[in-house]
Design a protein around this motif. Structure first.
Motif, PDB file in Angstrom:
ATOM      1  N   PRO A   1       6.824   2.359  -8.828  1.00 31.70           N
ATOM      2  CA  PRO A   1       7.920   3.328  -8.704  1.00 31.70           C
ATOM      3  C   PRO A   1       9.056   3.056  -9.681  1.00 31.70           C
ATOM      4  CG  PRO A   1       8.123   1.664  -7.001  1.00 31.70           C
ATOM      5  CD  PRO A   1       6.875   1.325  -7.780  1.00 31.70           C
TER       6      PRO A   1
ATOM      7  N   GLU B   1      12.625   4.774   7.405  1.00 30.70           N
ATOM      8  CA  GLU B   1      13.073   4.632   6.029  1.00 30.70           C
ATOM      9  C   GLU B   1      13.868   3.343   5.874  1.00 30.70           C
ATOM     10  OE1 GLU B   1      12.030   5.493   3.506  1.00 30.70           O
ATOM     11  OE2 GLU B   1      13.212   6.788   2.213  1.00 30.70           O
ATOM     12  N   TYR B   2      13.720   2.727   4.705  1.00 28.86           N
ATOM     13  CA  TYR B   2      14.382   1.431   4.475  1.00 28.86           C
ATOM     14  C   TYR B   2      15.880   1.509   4.690  1.00 28.86           C
ATOM     15  CZ  TYR B   2      15.077   3.664  -0.084  1.00 28.86           C
ATOM     16  OH  TYR B   2      15.415   4.534  -1.071  1.00 28.86           O
TER      17      TYR B   2
ATOM     18  N   ASP C   1       8.107   9.808  -9.163  1.00 24.79           N
ATOM     19  CA  ASP C   1       8.589   8.581  -9.805  1.00 24.79           C
ATOM     20  C   ASP C   1       7.587   7.431  -9.800  1.00 24.79           C
ATOM     21  OD1 ASP C   1       8.652   7.614  -7.211  1.00 24.79           O
ATOM     22  OD2 ASP C   1      10.826   7.729  -7.017  1.00 24.79           O
TER      23      ASP C   1
ATOM     24  N   PHE D   1      13.115  14.406   5.416  1.00 31.13           N
ATOM     25  CA  PHE D   1      12.117  13.471   4.915  1.00 31.13           C
ATOM     26  C   PHE D   1      10.707  14.006   5.175  1.00 31.13           C
ATOM     27  CE2 PHE D   1      15.039   9.493   5.554  1.00 31.13           C
ATOM     28  CZ  PHE D   1      15.826   9.926   4.512  1.00 31.13           C
TER      29      PHE D   1
ATOM     30  N   HIS E   1       5.206   2.772   3.071  1.00 30.48           N
ATOM     31  CA  HIS E   1       4.969   4.177   2.724  1.00 30.48           C
ATOM     32  C   HIS E   1       5.267   4.319   1.237  1.00 30.48           C
ATOM     33  CE1 HIS E   1       6.838   8.322   2.357  1.00 30.48           C
ATOM     34  NE2 HIS E   1       5.630   8.607   2.796  1.00 30.48           N
ATOM     35  N   ILE E   2       4.263   4.698   0.446  1.00 31.42           N
ATOM     36  CA  ILE E   2       4.510   4.777  -1.008  1.00 31.42           C
ATOM     37  C   ILE E   2       4.715   6.223  -1.460  1.00 31.42           C
ATOM     38  CG2 ILE E   2       3.377   2.595  -1.572  1.00 31.42           C
ATOM     39  CD1 ILE E   2       0.930   4.290  -2.506  1.00 31.42           C
TER      40      ILE E   2
ATOM     41  N   PHE F   1       0.851   1.805  -7.379  1.00 33.79           N
ATOM     42  CA  PHE F   1       2.267   1.965  -7.018  1.00 33.79           C
ATOM     43  C   PHE F   1       3.186   1.276  -8.008  1.00 33.79           C
ATOM     44  CE2 PHE F   1       5.938   0.888  -4.028  1.00 33.79           C
ATOM     45  CZ  PHE F   1       6.444   2.179  -4.017  1.00 33.79           C
TER      46      PHE F   1
ATOM     47  N   GLY G   1       9.806   2.737   2.884  1.00 35.16           N
ATOM     48  CA  GLY G   1       9.727   3.088   4.299  1.00 35.16           C
ATOM     49  C   GLY G   1       8.589   2.309   4.937  1.00 35.16           C
TER      50      GLY G   1
HETATM   51  C1  LIG Z   1      12.066  10.083   2.257  1.00 30.29           C
HETATM   52  C2  LIG Z   1      10.983   9.401   1.514  1.00 30.29           C
HETATM   53  O1  LIG Z   1       9.931   9.957   1.311  1.00 30.29           O
HETATM   54  N1  LIG Z   1      11.248   8.160   1.100  1.00 30.29           N
HETATM   55  C3  LIG Z   1      10.287   7.417   0.352  1.00 30.29           C
HETATM   56  C4  LIG Z   1      10.697   7.417  -1.102  1.00 30.29           C
HETATM   57  O2  LIG Z   1      11.913   6.741  -1.200  1.00 30.29           O
HETATM   58  P1  LIG Z   1      13.055   7.068  -2.270  1.00 30.29           P
HETATM   59  O3  LIG Z   1      13.777   5.784  -2.436  1.00 30.29           O
HETATM   60  O4  LIG Z   1      13.892   8.133  -1.622  1.00 30.29           O
HETATM   61  O5  LIG Z   1      12.423   7.565  -3.501  1.00 30.29           O
HETATM   62  O6  LIG Z   1       9.716   6.726  -1.854  1.00 30.29           O
HETATM   63  C5  LIG Z   1       9.439   5.383  -1.440  1.00 30.29           C
HETATM   64  C6  LIG Z   1       8.319   4.868  -2.286  1.00 30.29           C
HETATM   65  O7  LIG Z   1       8.590   4.987  -3.617  1.00 30.29           O
HETATM   66  C7  LIG Z   1       9.063   5.338   0.023  1.00 30.29           C
HETATM   67  O8  LIG Z   1       8.885   4.022   0.445  1.00 30.29           O
HETATM   68  C8  LIG Z   1      10.128   6.004   0.854  1.00 30.29           C
HETATM   69  O9  LIG Z   1       9.737   6.000   2.194  1.00 30.29           O
END
Ligand SMILES: CC(=O)N[C@H]1[C@@H](OP(=O)(O)O)O[C@H](CO)[C@@H](O)[C@@H]1O
Length: 852
Positions: free
Chosen positions: A797, A692-693, A607, A771, A715-716, A795, A644
């Motif tokens: 997303p 993770e957020y 994404d 994860f 974490h991207i 980045f 994250g």
């Molecule tokens: C489990 C995992 O890898 N989570 C990632 C992932 O999150 P999602 O919201 O699940 O797409 O992408 C983020 C960056 O787009 C990152 O910040 C996060 O830590």
């Protein structure tokens, strides 16, 4: 040398397991067992003459002289793999097999044959016999799920055992003394054991989730005909008639009747794609097994090898029929009976209601789905989220932000190519003084010599993007201004890197980067079709490998009841991006990458519209730092940005890993047994961790120091792993925990009266997710390298339908970067990449563009 040719093929009934492949297989009674690493285990042995199909109960048999051996629960006893998906299947457990109705045989290596190929040195010393599932009573008894064909010896007879635990990502072993044990009546394959020094529930609970092992030397001698299943894996498969080598056994599964060999076909057979086929392990098809040369010879019925080949060939249905004739229908009934038992034991019998209603095809569909579920993983997920091992997800140490992180600087990249003719010089002062340039060069060499691979994580469902979004995020089109899908953008960047690497590659060499596309039940079919329709976006079809990850049932928020989409369909969801490791391993991709000589694999989320695919800077950076794990980070925009956070966790002296030592400790890093005094107490261990957020405490997310966020490294989801590390992650001892994602899950109403699923307006259930970054903690911190990158360059997303992190913001970011190029270089839009000279290729790559 023992071979099948010299064996008498009597009957069989053997330990068996099923772990399906990347394509579906119709097995007994018309049941479709779908994909990926599901596994069923039927811990029964019996040979010689009549097929034994004892139903239920636990039998103990005599192993003498090849007579009937009933060492574990009966045929009905389909026991789901309880080791989790990190294992490539039956590796290193104490299960044995012999050929079906036919006996199977072979390999009992004197050096400890349960050892699977390609394992860490420690694995040669121990074999797994059980998983510690829960405590029992107040006197320290532990319930162990058996993973052995010799449970009486292992769980009743006093003596030395080993316990493997993972704390803070560090694998350690305890040598313990088993005092006594007893079978739990009615609880299949479970035993209660008492260990010396663990006399209270609290003491015993320290061992929850651990694996119990014995030294491989202690494996009981087996009949000549028996084989430890792991020894089969890796054997070559030869066509008997032509002596042509057609592939490799990558797993052994049970259909409930015969074992099935899962064979990864060599590329010469399937032309371009990675293809796996099931080969029934019966005398008619596998007449010869030669343990000396580690090969099996086969005589497949016409069409069998083409069964899973995607295009052309004989009708799958017809070929399946040929396979089916080896798998009696009653066996699938036995499998289903075991599933029913399992579900009932889990308090999930509502799932079975559809089996007694509706059309035959509906009932069959439900049966197929039930047989495809990896209940071992499901159980693990339930334990993690609802059970006592939930604590694993909590913080067990003190957190600190990572130290200063090196930064990739693309400014002045034009100087990286100093030759006015556009050729890259071998060395350049500018390149060596400039870190990023040096990494670029090193990385490009890696690409040029075929040492890198790329994985795109594309198994996720695009539910957050609304109902109009395509089923697969990679298919999202961005108007740039011409519409381009994310997959296309990414493929074009990969092509650019290949072109750039070709300039420095040996004459005539055209580097090709394997691009692994992680799919899931939800995305596999549309993704493959999309690639096909788009002619693989100019890539070579053979360099695109689809890897399907596993899905698990979704459950209700309270109580963990399995959600149903209809009475005949379980609501399932992909198991998170951490499902990558199991899928790579179980489907033979690690081996494929290894055979190609790949050293580093970049892994990113689909994404991100600005991801630098196959980034040479990242590869070069990782190589220079001798990293096993590479992590791209950016500065967080705000405390509540949905990313994250990367931090370090320090094990503190009062956390559980510094438990009192009642026994000696074996350090798996060097394999030596050390005294407790030398280790543990007081020692500090540091590991990388991503919070993770959705899970991080808000105090942590908002903590500031001098106005600046303390935890600001985001974490991207653009990471990198050495192949060696990916292999380490395939160790069965390493299990990623499941997290609970609260989601809106389409499902039928509680009493299942509506067959049509309804989408709730707020989260109504839990998807279990592993994860990807939970693997970081298994890596020594000095082998983890963080690289800070520029948000505007790397980045963008797409997470939401509108607002922040939406298609619109991502599109704007891509256009902004491309415009930066135009304004800087004064080139017009169409000249964005107007030729294939290295400078324009590099410019295109630097500005997120593509080869037009
Ligand atoms: C489990 C995992 O890898 N989570 C990632 C992932 O999150 P999602 O919201 O699940 O797409 O992408 C983020 C960056 O787009 C990152 O910040 C996060 O830590």
């Amino acid at each position: 040398s023992s071979s099948f040719a010299s064996q008498s093929w009597t009957s069989f009934l053997c330990y068996s397991r099923l772990r399906s492949a990347s394509n579906s297989l119709l097995i007994g009674g018309g049941l479709l067992v779908d994909s990926d690493s599901r596994s069923l285990r039927k811990p029964i042995l019996g040979t010689n003459g009549s097929t034994n199909s004892q139903q239920g109960g636990h039998q103990r048999g005599d192993t003498n002289g090849g007579q009937l051996r009933f060492l574990l629960a009966a045929a009905i006893g389909l026991e789901f793999d309880s080791t989790g998906s990190m294992s490539g299947g039956s590796r290193r457990k104490e299960w044995t097999t012999r050929a079906s109705s036919s006996s199977f045989p072979i390999f009992h290596s004197s050096s400890g044959g349960a050892v699977a190929i390609d394992e860490a040195p420690d694995s040669t010393e121990f074999v797994e016999i059980g998983m510690i599932a829960e405590t029992h009573g107040i006197h320290g008894e532990l319930r162990v799920r058996s993973l052995t064909d010799f449970p009486v010896e292992r769980f009743e007879m006093p003596g030395v055992r080993y316990i493997r635990r993972i704390v803070m990502g560090k694998v350690s072993m305890l040598r313990v003394e088993l005092l006594k044990g007893r079978e739990i009546p009615g609880k299949q394959s479970s035993w209660l054991v008492t260990l010396k020094g663990f006399e209270t529930r609290e003491e015993a609970s320290e061992l929850l989730g651990s694996t119990m092992l014995v030294s491989a030397d202690e494996r009981p001698p087996m009949d000549e005909e028996d084989v430890y299943i792991p020894d089969l894996i890796g054997m070559s498969v030869i066509l008997q008639e032509t002596k042509e080598e057609i592939g490799t056994i990558v797993d052994v599964h049970s259909s409930g009747a015969n074992d099935l060999l899962r064979v990864c076909l060599a590329s010469t057979i399937n032309c371009s794609r990675d293809v796996q086929v099931w080969i029934p392990f019966v005398k008619e098809i596998v007449p010869l097994v030669d343990k000396e040369t580690r090969r099996v010879e086969i005589t497949p019925p016409a069409g069998l090898l083409e069964l899973n080949v995607p295009k052309g060939g004989a009708s799958k249905k017809e070929i399946r029929k040929q396979v089916l004739c080896f798998i009696p229908e009653r066996k699938t009934k036995a499998m289903l009976a075991a599933v029913k038992k399992r579900l009932t034991a889990l308090g999930q019998s509502h799932v079975l209601e559809g089996l007694n209603s509706g059309e035959e095809s509906q009932r069959e569909a439900l049966t197929e789905q039930l047989l495809s579920i990896n209940f071992s993983q499901f159980q693990h997920a339930l334990d993690n989220v609802f059970g006592s091992s939930e604590s694993k997800l909590r913080l067990i140490g003190e957190l600190e932000p990572p130290p200063a992180v090196p930064r990739a600087k693309w400014e002045g990249f034009e100087d990286w190519l100093r030759d006015s003719k556009g050729h890259m010089p071998e060395t350049s002062a500018a390149a060596s003084n400039n870190n990023t340039a040096r990494w670029w060069r090193g990385g490009l060499q890696l690409v040029a010599t075929g040492k890198v691979g790329v994985v795109v994580l594309a198994g996720g469902q695009s539910t957050r993007l609304g109902s109009e979004a395509p089923p697969v995020k990679g298919m999202l089109q961005l108007e740039l201004p011409h519409p381009k899908s994310l997959f296309q953008l990414q493929a074009e960047r990969l092509l650019l890197v290949q072109e750039l690497a070709a300039v420095v590659a040996a004459p005539g060499v055209k580097p090709q980067i394997p691009w692994l596309v992680l799919t899931s039940d939800a995305t596999d079919v549309p993704t493959r079709a999309f690639f096909e329709e788009n002619a693989y976006f100019g890539l070579n079809e053979s360099q695109v490998w689809f890897v399907k990850q596993e899905s698990l049932p979704c459950v209700s928020l309270e109580g963990g009841a399995i959600l149903m989409e209809s009475p005949w369909r379980v609501a399932i969801a992909p198991s998170g991006n951490g499902g990558l490791f199991a899928a790579l391993c179980a489907q033979g991709f690690l081996e494929k990458l290894s055979n190609l000589g790949v050293l580093y694999v970049q892994v990113y989320s689909v994404d991100n519209a600005l991801v630098r695919v196959a980034d040479p800077v990242f590869f070069g950076f990782a190589q220079e730092h001798e990293a096993d794990v590479g992590v791209k980070v950016i500065d967080k925009l705000s405390a509540d940005e949905a990313v994250g956070i990367v931090c370090l966790e320090r094990e503190t002296s009062d956390n559980p890993s510094n438990e009192k030592q009642t026994s000696e400790r074996v350090d798996l890093d060097n394999g030596e047994i050390q005294d407790a005094q030398d280790t543990g107490e007081g020692s500090n261990s540091l590991r990388y961790r991503v919070l993770e957020y959705s899970e991080a405490p808000s105090t942590l997310l908002t903590a500031r120091n001098g106005g600046q966020l303390v935890y600001r490294s985001a974490h991207i989801c653009v990471n990198l792993f050495s192949l060696a590390y990916l292999k380490k992650m395939a160790d069965p001892g390493i299990k990623l925990d499941f997290h609970a994602a609260h989601k809106r899950i389409p499902c039928a109403s509680k009493n299942l009266e509506h067959a049509i699923p309804v989408l709730a307006d707020k989260p109504n259930g839990i998807k279990f997710e592993q994860f990807i970054f939970d693997t970081f903690k298994f890596c020594e911190p000095e082998k983890v390298a963080l690289l800070e990158v520029d948000r505007e360059e790397e980045f963008a997303p797409i997470k939401n339908k509108v607002g922040a992190d939406s298609e619109e913001t991502a599109r704007n970011m891509v256009l902004a970067l491309q415009n930066r190029h135009s304004s800087l270089s004064q080139e017009n839009e169409s000249g964005f990449c107007d030729g294939l000279n290295p400078m324009s290729l590099l410019k295109a790559y630097a500005f997120g563009g593509s080869v037009e």
